[in-house]
Design a protein around this motif. Structure first.
Motif, PDB file in Angstrom:
ATOM      1  N   ILE A 269       0.615  -3.212  -6.125  1.00  0.00           N
ATOM      2  CA  ILE A 269       0.727  -1.841  -5.158  1.00  0.00           C
ATOM      3  C   ILE A 269      -0.322  -0.999  -5.221  1.00  0.00           C
ATOM      4  O   ILE A 269      -0.834  -0.627  -6.614  1.00  0.00           O
ATOM      5  CB  ILE A 269       2.118  -0.979  -5.471  1.00  0.00           C
ATOM      6  CG1 ILE A 269       3.382  -1.885  -5.560  1.00  0.00           C
ATOM      7  CG2 ILE A 269       2.285   0.220  -4.585  1.00  0.00           C
ATOM      8  CD1 ILE A 269       4.592  -1.476  -6.240  1.00  0.00           C
ATOM      9  N   HIS A 270      -1.015  -0.624  -4.126  1.00  0.00           N
ATOM     10  CA  HIS A 270      -1.929   0.518  -4.257  1.00  0.00           C
ATOM     11  C   HIS A 270      -1.736   1.788  -3.526  1.00  0.00           C
ATOM     12  O   HIS A 270      -1.216   1.911  -2.645  1.00  0.00           O
ATOM     13  CB  HIS A 270      -3.276  -0.143  -3.324  1.00  0.00           C
ATOM     14  CG  HIS A 270      -3.654  -1.655  -3.615  1.00  0.00           C
ATOM     15  ND1 HIS A 270      -4.500  -1.672  -4.680  1.00  0.00           N
ATOM     16  CD2 HIS A 270      -3.566  -2.663  -2.877  1.00  0.00           C
ATOM     17  CE1 HIS A 270      -4.745  -3.264  -4.855  1.00  0.00           C
ATOM     18  NE2 HIS A 270      -4.081  -3.749  -3.745  1.00  0.00           N
ATOM     19  N   LEU A 271      -1.781   2.875  -4.433  1.00  0.00           N
ATOM     20  CA  LEU A 271      -1.441   4.133  -3.950  1.00  0.00           C
ATOM     21  C   LEU A 271      -2.767   4.909  -3.760  1.00  0.00           C
ATOM     22  O   LEU A 271      -3.758   4.966  -4.657  1.00  0.00           O
ATOM     23  CB  LEU A 271      -0.648   4.817  -4.882  1.00  0.00           C
ATOM     24  CG  LEU A 271       0.804   3.913  -5.136  1.00  0.00           C
ATOM     25  CD1 LEU A 271       1.466   4.601  -6.410  1.00  0.00           C
ATOM     26  CD2 LEU A 271       1.411   3.727  -3.985  1.00  0.00           C
TER      27      LEU A 271
ATOM     28  N   GLU B 299       5.908  15.254  -2.535  1.00  0.00           N
ATOM     29  CA  GLU B 299       4.956  13.984  -2.225  1.00  0.00           C
ATOM     30  C   GLU B 299       4.183  13.507  -3.321  1.00  0.00           C
ATOM     31  O   GLU B 299       4.043  13.965  -4.325  1.00  0.00           O
ATOM     32  CB  GLU B 299       4.529  14.317  -1.124  1.00  0.00           C
ATOM     33  CG  GLU B 299       3.215  15.325  -1.285  1.00  0.00           C
ATOM     34  CD  GLU B 299       2.356  15.804  -0.168  1.00  0.00           C
ATOM     35  OE1 GLU B 299       2.411  14.735   0.908  1.00  0.00           O
ATOM     36  OE2 GLU B 299       1.690  16.666   0.021  1.00  0.00           O
TER      37      GLU B 299
ATOM     38  N   GLU C  79      10.789   2.004  -0.943  1.00  0.00           N
ATOM     39  CA  GLU C  79      11.993   2.897  -1.180  1.00  0.00           C
ATOM     40  C   GLU C  79      12.830   2.361  -2.165  1.00  0.00           C
ATOM     41  O   GLU C  79      13.187   1.281  -2.327  1.00  0.00           O
ATOM     42  CB  GLU C  79      12.597   2.972   0.302  1.00  0.00           C
ATOM     43  CG  GLU C  79      13.588   4.248   0.246  1.00  0.00           C
ATOM     44  CD  GLU C  79      14.409   4.168   1.816  1.00  0.00           C
ATOM     45  OE1 GLU C  79      15.271   4.966   1.744  1.00  0.00           O
ATOM     46  OE2 GLU C  79      13.956   3.599   2.596  1.00  0.00           O
TER      47      GLU C  79
ATOM     48  N   HIS D 233       0.770  -1.285   0.003  1.00  0.00           N
ATOM     49  CA  HIS D 233      -0.185   0.012  -0.055  1.00  0.00           C
ATOM     50  C   HIS D 233       0.796   1.350   0.088  1.00  0.00           C
ATOM     51  O   HIS D 233       0.523   2.361   0.350  1.00  0.00           O
ATOM     52  CB  HIS D 233      -0.809  -0.043   1.381  1.00  0.00           C
ATOM     53  CG  HIS D 233      -2.073  -1.069   1.226  1.00  0.00           C
ATOM     54  ND1 HIS D 233      -2.966  -1.081   0.587  1.00  0.00           N
ATOM     55  CD2 HIS D 233      -1.809  -2.561   1.563  1.00  0.00           C
ATOM     56  CE1 HIS D 233      -3.899  -2.119   0.319  1.00  0.00           C
ATOM     57  NE2 HIS D 233      -2.882  -3.080   1.103  1.00  0.00           N
ATOM     58  N   ASN D 234       2.007   1.083  -0.515  1.00  0.00           N
ATOM     59  CA  ASN D 234       2.988   2.120  -0.640  1.00  0.00           C
ATOM     60  C   ASN D 234       4.230   2.029  -1.594  1.00  0.00           C
ATOM     61  O   ASN D 234       4.192   0.524  -1.723  1.00  0.00           O
ATOM     62  CB  ASN D 234       3.630   2.736   0.862  1.00  0.00           C
ATOM     63  CG  ASN D 234       4.411   1.572   1.525  1.00  0.00           C
ATOM     64  OD1 ASN D 234       3.659   0.683   1.989  1.00  0.00           O
ATOM     65  ND2 ASN D 234       5.817   1.422   1.222  1.00  0.00           N
ATOM     66  N   LEU D 235       4.717   2.716  -2.175  1.00  0.00           N
ATOM     67  CA  LEU D 235       6.013   2.502  -3.056  1.00  0.00           C
ATOM     68  C   LEU D 235       7.137   1.891  -2.152  1.00  0.00           C
ATOM     69  O   LEU D 235       7.482   2.962  -1.401  1.00  0.00           O
ATOM     70  CB  LEU D 235       6.196   3.811  -3.875  1.00  0.00           C
ATOM     71  CG  LEU D 235       5.359   3.993  -5.025  1.00  0.00           C
ATOM     72  CD1 LEU D 235       5.824   5.528  -5.715  1.00  0.00           C
ATOM     73  CD2 LEU D 235       5.330   3.125  -6.117  1.00  0.00           C
TER      74      LEU D 235
END
Length: 360
Positions: free
Chosen positions: A47-49, A87, A27, A23-25
């Motif tokens: 991946i869910h953003l 961001e 690093e 649920h995030n990119l």
């Protein structure tokens, strides 16, 4: 005992790809090219953003490991937004499936022991594999979450224009396709492709973005993703007929396994003309020669219509040692890449289909 158990576990992991859902990119992911994603992700990853609007736009990239445009376009877009806002602010939520990164690491369409990742989605006609289970899992997750639309992003190897592939002819799907190109191919085979599975519950298209490394293809894909993220809705009214060129795939052409083939200066049972991919999206007259053959009696191509019927005599014949068209037709996806021809097909044959565009 321990060593044999470890070996069995390793073998199981090799043949059963496991889905990672995030649920995030991760690093550093935007610094990774397609060949180094496996080191970071380890396997297929969903991946869910978050974004300002719901439901999410869905992107699948690297279903074919050597088709880099989807990942490169996506990371270019996400880098731009990070640079602009500091961001990751997105106008719409985004779900991303990064597919065959093992093949991407090797620079191949798929590995020798793998099926094609774009033939194993729900509805596939191939014998079941662990990859079928993987795509069923991805589809179930996305169906539950709901999707705004779906884009499956590909390169191709021959000289083709940028075009969109669709499997449904409803108004929102055609509007989604024309965001990318006025040239649209409608097809119902092969089964088991991403867009056909997603198209059961949202507008879904396949984007064909030209050859790997083509800067225009990357920028075109990036701009299309960006446009889709900014859409509030897809129109429900018809696309004006003059705003699209719609083609229908009437046959898929393969080369039988027992026959060899080549392009000059090579030799084989079929020796194709050296500029074969220049035929793509051209309306060819009857009698156009695709190449020369050694056996003038046997059918040297496997040509199947949408029902899987053998239609070789309708489209091809051999005369004076040449493999010729029996009827006017428009090919697509012709390539000079012999490996891709073996792994996928020689080409598709199409007819104009604008009269079938839905009307009010």
């Amino acid at each position: 005992m321990y060593a044999s158990h470890r070996l069995a576990t390793r073998y199981f992991l090799l043949i059963k790809p496991m889905l990672t859902e995030l649920h995030n990119l991760p690093e550093g992911i935007l610094d990774r090219d397609t060949r180094s994603l496996q080191d970071l992700l380890g396997g297929p990853t969903l991946i869910h953003l978050p974004g300002d609007r719901q439901p999410a736009l869905f992107l699948s990239v690297l279903l074919h490991g050597n088709e880099t445009v989807g990942w490169e376009a996506l990371r270019a877009l996400l880098r731009q937004r990070l640079a602009r806002y500091g961001e990751l602010r997105l106008p719409r939520a985004l779900s991303i499936f990064i597919g065959n990164i093992a093949a991407a690491a090797a620079g191949g369409r798929h590995l020798p022991d793998q099926p094609d990742y774009n033939r194993v989605w729900p509805g596939s006609e191939l014998a079941p594999t662990p990859e079928h289970d993987l795509m069923r899992q991805v589809t179930a997750i996305l169906r539950t979450r709901g999707l705004f639309a779906s884009l499956d992003i590909h390169n191709n190897t021959g000289l083709n224009p940028h075009y969109a592939g669709v499997n449904h002819l409803d108004h929102p799907t055609l509007h989604l396709a024309t965001l990318f190109s006025r040239t649209i191919m409608y097809f119902r085979r092969p089964k088991g492709i991403q867009a056909m599975a997603m198209g059961e519950f949202c507008p879904a298209v396949t984007l064909e973005c030209g050859k790997v490394g083509d800067r225009h293809g990357l920028e075109h894909a990036r701009d299309t993703i960006d446009a889709c993220l900014h859409l509030a809705a897809l129109p429900q009214h018809p696309v004006p007929p003059h705003d699209l060129d719609l083609f229908h795939t009437v046959a898929r052409v393969e080369i039988p396994e027992h026959l060899s083939f080549a392009f000059p200066p090579g030799q084989g049972d079929i020796l194709f003309t050296p500029d074969l991919d220049h035929f793509n999206f051209r309306e060819l007259p009857r009698g156009t020669a695709f190449g020369r053959v050694t056996d003038q009696q046997a059918a040297c191509l496997d040509v199947r219509d949408e029902q899987g019927r053998d239609v070789y005599p309708r489209f091809f014949h051999v005369a004076e040692g040449e493999l010729r068209l029996s009827t006017p037709v428009m090919p697509s996806m012709l390539t000079l890449n012999e490996e891709v021809i073996r792994q996928d097909c020689l080409c598709y044959l199409m007819e104009r289909y604008n009269d079938h565009v839905p009307r009010p």
